[in-house]
Design an enzyme around this catalytic site. Structure first.
Site, PDB file in Angstrom:
ATOM      1  N   HIS D  91       0.848  -1.197   0.000  1.00 34.46           N
ATOM      2  CA  HIS D  91       0.000   0.000   0.000  1.00 34.46           C
ATOM      3  C   HIS D  91       0.885   1.249   0.000  1.00 34.46           C
ATOM      4  CE1 HIS D  91      -2.706   3.147   1.470  1.00 34.46           C
ATOM      5  NE2 HIS D  91      -3.646   2.420   0.905  1.00 34.46           N
ATOM      6  N   GLU D 139      -3.531   3.041  -7.526  1.00 37.51           N
ATOM      7  CA  GLU D 139      -3.898   4.247  -6.773  1.00 37.51           C
ATOM      8  C   GLU D 139      -2.886   5.359  -7.017  1.00 37.51           C
ATOM      9  OE1 GLU D 139      -6.039   3.350  -2.773  1.00 37.51           O
ATOM     10  OE2 GLU D 139      -3.998   2.615  -2.597  1.00 37.51           O
TER      11      GLU D 139
END
Lengths: 222, 222, 222, 222
Positions: D91, D139
């Site tokens: 992430h 992302e």
């Protein structure tokens, strides 16, 4: 032409004045034996070496950051200014995050530097090739500095890496690293489909570095 | 003599040939105004600068590793060979692990390099002082590059740092960083007990770097 | 009361249900032999263990971040909610940056968690003590998992650490780590001035964990 | 079925008991609206949540290490034992090295955990897909937490990611992350070729989390 990339690491025998001397030996070998040698000294040694020799000088690491507030980072611009023409990225002794590898490759591309991304197995070779550097150098970590050539211990790593790269980014060259020292190691590496080798301790720690390089490129028995 | 350490970071205005030019300006200022300037260029720029100027040249970062298999690391030996006489350690843009800071200080000590450990508050200043570097430079991260001098925004950080260092390792000098640009910032920093300042963008990004340094050291209103 | 901190690491014998079983053994030992045992399981195991036993449950690591966008971090708040009452910080297998150690200690203090900062030598022990955690655990890295107790191999590391901590932050307790397995190791550790020990593989990998703990606390010859 | 992955991060509104409550809301939504919700709480919260709900519980991070001396790491085995059935990897708030991503995916595969590798642009998506996780979640970092959906700001990032993944590892699903909050964002994400979305603050920080999720899945105007 066979590519022989010599990583100077931070050995005593390849730091400061000794780095300069070793780079000059590499230049001689490059010329005398028609191989393409690339020397990879520490950042602080690049400037003196790139002034002294005509063979390519690569950095050992480059950060994917540009101009700005990045104290202590190694920028492609500073390497270029010092005379480097390329850089290793993600060496097993200086692993980077995935996003950093991508940023480093981009930064080098913009600065006109060549890139060699180091990987540890076929899966990471696939991933690195997907980022489209100039070269990928596969080095199973357990063989680095071992004297056991990857071409002998795990030839399938090279074969499968070459295969994987072909499928994803065929213009990327595969280098064979880890444990390469002798002429036969180099020969096997080329036969397995790589375009050259990434070496270090086998040459740098040799009693006679010039002789070790000659033995490597001529394939003579040491 | 007041110590003025100029961190070149990786700005365009302080990389490659521009780093060399800026170092020469610093040398002029050092001589003309009787202050002790230290220039802190990128690793690849150290060699050219240390040949060109007589003022101390420090590195922006040094790893606590020695000779050996440490590809991509910055060794004290390579910095020394390139002409550096000291190094920043643990700058906010290149934070290190506690054990690494200790190893970096040891490596510098062995190589005869001076050390400036950067810290972010009074607690980490206490910890850094316990490791006995030559200097600790306190820089509240929120003020770095802000143009708001720590000596004005949080004078108690400097006062308490000076106090804390006195209690733990009185031979360690405290430098005042973050937001220092003008002569009055320098004056306040000294009045609060620091032995000098660590600067960067305020000078490097100035339209006229020489003028900015003159204003800093003379205390003239800009 | 002697403090015996058992780091579960990520061994098969101390993960999941086996972690729970081992924690219950530790609780028995704590009660039967009047020692203060602390168990240190993996983050995902804390909740079940803290429900099952009454002895303190510490985490192996905590990040110095609070509520917010810190995906994948271990917050003091989540540990507290799961029933932990303290945490190791900066273990040799999970080293932190200096500023992170300070932030982790602060976060724990705010959440009401105890802190044990691990260090590798006297210098880093001094630095860690300056940050004022509840405990510092000194573990020379070369002895971790070696079976050779630091109290025998390098007693001066413990003695000098205890001395250094007294000078800087006398309220901080010193724990003796690395290589502790037998009762005599524990006794030596206490005689050298530490308030307890930090153990791991010597107990966890023992054929009979309960027996190994009994031998440790009674000082019987195994 | 549309996949909606809710990253709890370390928000107050999704830690401890509030994490449990939010997971139960997600379970209701999953059942009532025929979508496949996945909740992603902090490691220490996994156990209680996986006991309370039947929808999949993923971890926010997993290290690519196995049983042994890896203090402070998050192992696939401990997550599995706590009831997790998958994990985010890499992430943007917990970036990993390339070799670590590969090792984490391998560790999850062995433990029977699903994997979602987060990436920041098309190039890293290509690289991540080459490692063959179950999903890649794209992302763009500048949009995370912005409230501006990637599907609106940079639809080409999704389209090109989907295209790139198809060419390299067609079995890997693409998730659309960053800035997703409303029903139309979800709809666009699916139209651009993704199989679902990765969300966080838009839902977690909403005044009424249940309502926010309903609005998301029904596409009602908020």
């Amino acid at each position: 032409m066979t590519l022989i990339v010599l990583n100077f690491k931070t050995y005593l025998e390849s730091t400061g004045l000794q780095a300069l001397r070793l780079a000059e030996i590499c230049e001689d070998i490059s010329r005398d034996y028609s191989v393409q040698m690339v020397v990879v000294p520490q950042a602080a040694d690049i400037q003196a070496i790139s002034k002294a020799v005509k063979i390519p000088v690569y950095a050992q690491h480059v950060d994917g950051v540009g101009y700005g507030g990045f104290t202590g980072h190694v920028t492609a611009a500073s390497l270029k200014a010092a005379g480097a023409t390329g850089s290793l990225i993600n060496h097993s002794e200086r692993r980077l995050k995935l996003a950093e590898i991508e940023a480093s490759i981009s930064a080098c591309r913009q600065a006109g530097l060549k890139t060699i991304v180091c990987t540890n197995n076929v899966a990471t070779t696939r991933a690195a090739a997907a980022l489209q550097p100039d070269y990928v150098a596969v080095e199973p970590p357990e063989l680095i500095g071992s004297g056991i050539p990857v071409s002998k211990a795990s030839p399938e790593v090279i074969v499968n890496s070459v295969e994987a790269v072909k499928g994803i980014a065929p213009q990327v060259g595969v280098l064979c690293g880890a444990g390469i020292t002798h002429g036969e190691d180099l020969r096997s590496a080329l036969e397995l489909g790589s375009v050259g080798v990434l070496l270090a301790s086998g040459i740098i720690k040799a009693k006679d570095q010039r002789k070790a390089l000659e033995v490597l490129v001529t394939g003579d028995i040491q």
